[in-house]
Write a protein that holds these residues in place. Structure first.
Motif, short mmCIF file in Angstrom:
data_model
loop_
_atom_site.label_atom_id
_atom_site.label_comp_id
_atom_site.label_asym_id
_atom_site.label_seq_id
_atom_site.Cartn_x
_atom_site.Cartn_y
_atom_site.Cartn_z
N UNK A 48 0.83 -1.21 0.00
CA UNK A 48 0.00 0.00 0.00
C UNK A 48 0.86 1.26 0.00
N UNK A 49 1.93 1.25 0.77
CA UNK A 49 2.83 2.41 0.80
C UNK A 49 3.48 2.64 -0.57
N UNK A 53 2.95 5.96 -2.92
CA UNK A 53 4.08 6.72 -3.48
C UNK A 53 3.94 6.87 -5.00
N UNK A 54 3.36 5.86 -5.64
CA UNK A 54 3.19 5.89 -7.09
C UNK A 54 1.87 6.54 -7.51
N UNK A 85 -2.31 6.92 3.61
CA UNK A 85 -3.22 5.78 3.49
C UNK A 85 -4.53 5.95 4.25
N UNK A 86 -4.58 6.90 5.16
CA UNK A 86 -5.69 6.95 6.12
C UNK A 86 -7.07 7.11 5.49
#
Length: 146
Positions: A48-49, A53-54, A85-86
């Motif tokens: 997910x991170x 970022x993408x 992400x929140x």
């Protein structure tokens, strides 16, 4: 008819059999569903991170609760603390109908909580409702459409 609309989903579940059944149920949906899977909580958060970022976050995350490295509650806690992400919609998809699990998941701000249907035909119907709901979120009809 495919009008180019699709729903992107990340599924995090450590059980390969469950992942396969959910993938099969989602593959039967129309419009199409693009599904990516992770077999562990920590790997899912890292994925997910990387997507954040993408600029390619999925539309919704399907998350199991019972996993060995990071359980679903830990994953949900990390997602809700991460500014990138929140806002991601997280739907718990688990075999647990425990009121304690339900309360804990909503306390951690899950978007929705689904107990996995026990039979494959019921799972297909459950995923049909799930995908229909999230397609409506992603592609709301303009005012005046009937």
């Amino acid at each position: 008819m495919n009008d180019g609309r699709y729903l992107s989903i990340l599924l995090i579940d450590d059980n390969s059999g469950e992942r396969h059944l959910i993938q099969e149920a989602l593959a039967q949906q129309r419009p199409p569903v693009w599904i990516e899977t992770c077999s562990a909580g920590r790997a899912g958060v890292e994925r997910l991170r990387a997507h954040a970022a993408a600029g390619t976050l999925p539309d919704v995350l399907l998350l199991d609760l019972r996993m060995p490295d990071l359980d679903g509650f830990d994953v949900l806690r990390l997602i809700r603390k991460d500014p990138d992400l929140q806002a991601l919609p997280v739907v718990i998809l688990t075999g647990s109908g425990s009121p304690d699990d339900l309360d804990r998941a909503f306390h951690l701000k899950t978007t929705a909580y689904l107990v996995k249907s026990p039979s494959f035909p019921d799972l297909v119907r459950q995923m049909r409702l799930f995908t229909h709901t999230w397609m409506q979120v992603k592609y709301p009809e303009p005012p005046g459409w009937a």
